[in-house]
Motif scaffolding. Structure first.
Motif, PDB file in Angstrom:
ATOM      1  N   LEU A  24      -3.111 -67.557  -3.274  1.00 16.59           N
ATOM      2  CA  LEU A  24      -4.174 -68.038  -2.390  1.00 16.59           C
ATOM      3  C   LEU A  24      -4.216 -67.227  -1.095  1.00 16.59           C
ATOM      4  O   LEU A  24      -3.184 -66.977  -0.484  1.00 16.59           O
ATOM      5  N   ARG A  25      -5.432 -66.861  -0.697  1.00 18.58           N
ATOM      6  CA  ARG A  25      -5.632 -66.150   0.577  1.00 18.58           C
ATOM      7  C   ARG A  25      -6.852 -66.683   1.291  1.00 18.58           C
ATOM      8  O   ARG A  25      -7.854 -67.011   0.655  1.00 18.58           O
ATOM      9  N   ARG A  26      -6.735 -66.734   2.634  1.00 13.88           N
ATOM     10  CA  ARG A  26      -7.900 -67.107   3.439  1.00 13.88           C
ATOM     11  C   ARG A  26      -7.743 -66.492   4.810  1.00 13.88           C
ATOM     12  O   ARG A  26      -6.691 -66.643   5.447  1.00 13.88           O
ATOM     13  N   THR A  27      -8.762 -65.779   5.272  1.00 14.77           N
ATOM     14  CA  THR A  27      -8.718 -65.257   6.636  1.00 14.77           C
ATOM     15  C   THR A  27      -9.849 -65.878   7.445  1.00 14.77           C
ATOM     16  O   THR A  27     -10.913 -66.219   6.907  1.00 14.77           O
ATOM     17  N   TYR A  28      -9.610 -66.052   8.723  1.00 14.11           N
ATOM     18  CA  TYR A  28     -10.643 -66.437   9.687  1.00 14.11           C
ATOM     19  C   TYR A  28     -10.701 -65.306  10.701  1.00 14.11           C
ATOM     20  O   TYR A  28      -9.772 -65.165  11.501  1.00 14.11           O
ATOM     21  N   GLY A  29     -11.731 -64.487  10.642  1.00 21.03           N
ATOM     22  CA  GLY A  29     -11.789 -63.335  11.533  1.00 21.03           C
ATOM     23  C   GLY A  29     -10.570 -62.459  11.298  1.00 21.03           C
ATOM     24  O   GLY A  29     -10.352 -62.006  10.172  1.00 21.03           O
ATOM     25  N   SER A  30      -9.761 -62.261  12.344  1.00 19.39           N
ATOM     26  CA  SER A  30      -8.587 -61.410  12.196  1.00 19.39           C
ATOM     27  C   SER A  30      -7.335 -62.222  11.857  1.00 19.39           C
ATOM     28  O   SER A  30      -6.254 -61.667  11.705  1.00 19.39           O
ATOM     29  N   VAL A  31      -7.479 -63.563  11.747  1.00 20.45           N
ATOM     30  CA  VAL A  31      -6.314 -64.412  11.462  1.00 20.45           C
ATOM     31  C   VAL A  31      -6.137 -64.583   9.953  1.00 20.45           C
ATOM     32  O   VAL A  31      -7.046 -65.034   9.261  1.00 20.45           O
ATOM     33  N   GLN A  32      -4.962 -64.191   9.465  1.00 22.26           N
ATOM     34  CA  GLN A  32      -4.636 -64.430   8.057  1.00 22.26           C
ATOM     35  C   GLN A  32      -4.033 -65.839   7.983  1.00 22.26           C
ATOM     36  O   GLN A  32      -2.824 -66.010   8.158  1.00 22.26           O
ATOM     37  N   ALA A  33      -4.888 -66.842   7.762  1.00 17.69           N
ATOM     38  CA  ALA A  33      -4.432 -68.239   7.795  1.00 17.69           C
ATOM     39  C   ALA A  33      -3.561 -68.549   6.588  1.00 17.69           C
ATOM     40  O   ALA A  33      -2.575 -69.288   6.686  1.00 17.69           O
ATOM     41  N   VAL A  34      -3.931 -68.011   5.422  1.00 19.40           N
ATOM     42  CA  VAL A  34      -3.155 -68.208   4.195  1.00 19.40           C
ATOM     43  C   VAL A  34      -3.003 -66.844   3.538  1.00 19.40           C
ATOM     44  O   VAL A  34      -3.993 -66.150   3.284  1.00 19.40           O
ATOM     45  N   ASP A  35      -1.745 -66.456   3.289  1.00 16.62           N
ATOM     46  CA  ASP A  35      -1.454 -65.085   2.880  1.00 16.62           C
ATOM     47  C   ASP A  35      -0.642 -65.074   1.583  1.00 16.62           C
ATOM     48  O   ASP A  35       0.578 -65.172   1.620  1.00 16.62           O
ATOM     49  N   ASP A  36      -1.332 -65.022   0.467  1.00 19.82           N
ATOM     50  CA  ASP A  36      -0.683 -64.905  -0.843  1.00 19.82           C
ATOM     51  C   ASP A  36       0.269 -66.071  -1.134  1.00 19.82           C
ATOM     52  O   ASP A  36       1.455 -65.883  -1.397  1.00 19.82           O
ATOM     53  N   VAL A  37      -0.274 -67.274  -1.091  1.00 18.76           N
ATOM     54  CA  VAL A  37       0.534 -68.479  -1.310  1.00 18.76           C
ATOM     55  C   VAL A  37       0.447 -68.929  -2.767  1.00 18.76           C
ATOM     56  O   VAL A  37      -0.648 -69.074  -3.313  1.00 18.76           O
ATOM     57  N   SER A  38       1.600 -69.097  -3.394  1.00 20.94           N
ATOM     58  CA  SER A  38       1.687 -69.581  -4.771  1.00 20.94           C
ATOM     59  C   SER A  38       2.739 -70.680  -4.855  1.00 20.94           C
ATOM     60  O   SER A  38       3.796 -70.571  -4.224  1.00 20.94           O
ATOM     61  N   PHE A  39       2.447 -71.723  -5.610  1.00 19.64           N
ATOM     62  CA  PHE A  39       3.459 -72.758  -5.866  1.00 19.64           C
ATOM     63  C   PHE A  39       3.010 -73.621  -7.040  1.00 19.64           C
ATOM     64  O   PHE A  39       1.864 -73.552  -7.478  1.00 19.64           O
ATOM     65  N   ARG A  40       3.953 -74.419  -7.522  1.00 22.77           N
ATOM     66  CA  ARG A  40       3.695 -75.368  -8.604  1.00 22.77           C
ATOM     67  C   ARG A  40       4.172 -76.741  -8.193  1.00 22.77           C
ATOM     68  O   ARG A  40       5.223 -76.869  -7.580  1.00 22.77           O
ATOM     69  N   LEU A  41       3.418 -77.750  -8.570  1.00 15.72           N
ATOM     70  CA  LEU A  41       3.858 -79.127  -8.381  1.00 15.72           C
ATOM     71  C   LEU A  41       4.013 -79.749  -9.765  1.00 15.72           C
ATOM     72  O   LEU A  41       3.066 -79.750 -10.560  1.00 15.72           O
ATOM     73  N   ALA A  42       5.215 -80.272 -10.052  1.00 12.81           N
ATOM     74  CA  ALA A  42       5.464 -80.901 -11.349  1.00 12.81           C
ATOM     75  C   ALA A  42       4.796 -82.268 -11.383  1.00 12.81           C
ATOM     76  O   ALA A  42       4.634 -82.913 -10.347  1.00 12.81           O
ATOM     77  N   GLU A  43       4.406 -82.704 -12.572  1.00 14.74           N
ATOM     78  CA  GLU A  43       3.844 -84.052 -12.736  1.00 14.74           C
ATOM     79  C   GLU A  43       4.813 -85.078 -12.160  1.00 14.74           C
ATOM     80  O   GLU A  43       5.996 -85.089 -12.505  1.00 14.74           O
ATOM     81  N   GLY A  44       4.323 -85.914 -11.251  1.00 16.59           N
ATOM     82  CA  GLY A  44       5.176 -86.939 -10.653  1.00 16.59           C
ATOM     83  C   GLY A  44       6.163 -86.393  -9.640  1.00 16.59           C
ATOM     84  O   GLY A  44       7.009 -87.120  -9.144  1.00 16.59           O
ATOM     85  N   GLY A  45       6.068 -85.104  -9.312  1.00 15.29           N
ATOM     86  CA  GLY A  45       6.987 -84.494  -8.357  1.00 15.29           C
ATOM     87  C   GLY A  45       6.486 -84.624  -6.927  1.00 15.29           C
ATOM     88  O   GLY A  45       5.389 -85.127  -6.681  1.00 15.29           O
ATOM     89  N   SER A  46       7.319 -84.195  -5.989  1.00 17.07           N
ATOM     90  CA  SER A  46       6.907 -84.205  -4.592  1.00 17.07           C
ATOM     91  C   SER A  46       7.319 -82.878  -3.959  1.00 17.07           C
ATOM     92  O   SER A  46       8.505 -82.565  -3.876  1.00 17.07           O
ATOM     93  N   LEU A  47       6.304 -82.116  -3.569  1.00 20.83           N
ATOM     94  CA  LEU A  47       6.529 -80.795  -2.990  1.00 20.83           C
ATOM     95  C   LEU A  47       6.151 -80.833  -1.520  1.00 20.83           C
ATOM     96  O   LEU A  47       5.038 -81.237  -1.178  1.00 20.83           O
ATOM     97  N   GLY A  48       7.070 -80.427  -0.662  1.00 18.96           N
ATOM     98  CA  GLY A  48       6.793 -80.381   0.770  1.00 18.96           C
ATOM     99  C   GLY A  48       6.321 -78.999   1.180  1.00 18.96           C
ATOM    100  O   GLY A  48       6.751 -77.995   0.616  1.00 18.96           O
TER     101      GLY A  48
END
Ligand code: ADP
Ligand code: MG
Length: 278
Positions: A24-48
């Motif tokens: 996942l990536r998202r920039t706002y102007g020159s701000v890289q708000a989200v920079d190559d984010v990957s993760f998995r959430l298991a069924e019934g799991g809790s990811l912080g």
């Protein structure tokens, strides 16, 4: 060399993935708000997701629930691509039934003129037009520790903790597979925080719902997540089992976050120096 065998199916006891985020990536102007984010959430799991203010947590959450678009990357729910905003009422409702979000301030998301019972009734009518709404409303209120007395109350007649219980009940009303909680207890007193965190643990146990739990507070992460990712400047710097990451942080930034929690003998000057060195 013999031909490689077909890849084996995952073992029966490995939890299935309910939510997957890839690059996942998202920039706002020159701000890289989200920079190559990957993760998995298991069924019934809790990811912080932890990180300081401005590290990209909320933007990530908003992309996951479809409130914000991504510049690149994918969001999959039960393996289905949900990256693009859903067109049409039926598709939007279906998306809402997969992932629901609870915000920091339920005051902003609750209509000041609508009673608690009416809020739940509206949601149920929208998603389950043929359901037994009075029975379900009673069930939902009980599930979040509210009673029939609160059903007739307006948001301003409730405490902050009660309002957050209403927001949780409304999210649960659509029976989602995933609840995204963005600083959901940050505005509450510590004792109320503990009550809501206990409630959320009970609900996960009872329903098998998965949580994406966003917070700047490492104590909260310790209480309610089994996996954690640490974000800094939009990127993941560390990920792993919560107990492991908190006990043996590998990245200097994670160590800094842990050292930033005030405790006896704590010296904020050391933290400032460590931060400058990072
Ligand atoms: P967090 O939730 O971790 O505090 P955010 O995702 O809210 O972080 O913000 C990440 C970065 O993106 C920050 O620098 C923030 O100022 C910027 N940002 C977030 N939303 C917007 C927006 N709508 N317009 C411009 N910049 C934004
Ligand atoms: Mg935020």
């Amino acid at each position: 060399m013999p031909e490689a065998a077909a890849p084996a199916a995952p073992p029966e006891d490995s939890p299935r993935t309910v939510l997957q985020v890839v690059g996942l990536r998202r920039t706002y102007g020159s701000v890289q708000a989200v920079d190559d984010v990957s993760f998995r959430l298991a069924e019934g799991g809790s990811l912080g997701i932890v990180g300081e203010s401005g590290s990209g947590k909320t933007t990530t959450a908003r992309i996951v629930v479809g409130l914000e678009r991504a510049d690149a990357g994918r969001v999959l729910v039960h393996g289905q691509d949900r990256t693009r905003a859903q067109r049409g009422r039926a598709a939007r409702l279906a998306r809402a039934r997969e992932v629901q979000m609870v915000f920091q301030d339920p005051f902003l998301s609750l209509d000041p003129r609508t009673t608690v019972g009416a809020v739940l009734r509206e949601t149920l009518r929208l998603h389950f037009p043929d359901g037994d709404h009075p029975r379900r409303i009673a069930e939902l209120l009980e599930q979040v520790g509210l009673g029939s007395r609160e059903a007739g109350a307006l948001p301003r007649q409730l405490s902050g903790g009660q309002r957050q219980r209403v927001a949780i009940a409304r999210a649960l009303a659509v029976e989602p597979s995933v609840l995204v909680l963005d600083e959901a207890v940050a505005a509450l007193d510590v004792s109320v925080q503990a009550q809501i965190l206990n409630l959320l643990s009970d609900i996960r146990e009872q329903t098998g719902i998965g949580y994406l739990f966003i917070t700047h507070d490492l104590g909260v992460v310790r209480c309610v997540t089994d996996q954690v990712i640490v974000m800094r400047h939009g990127a993941i710097v560390e990920a792993g089992a919560t107990a492991e990451v908190l006990a043996r942080p590998q990245h200097p930034y994670t160590r800094l976050l842990l050292d930033s929690v005030p405790r006896p003998g704590w010296d904020p000057r050391g933290i400032a120096a460590a931060r400058r060195a990072l």
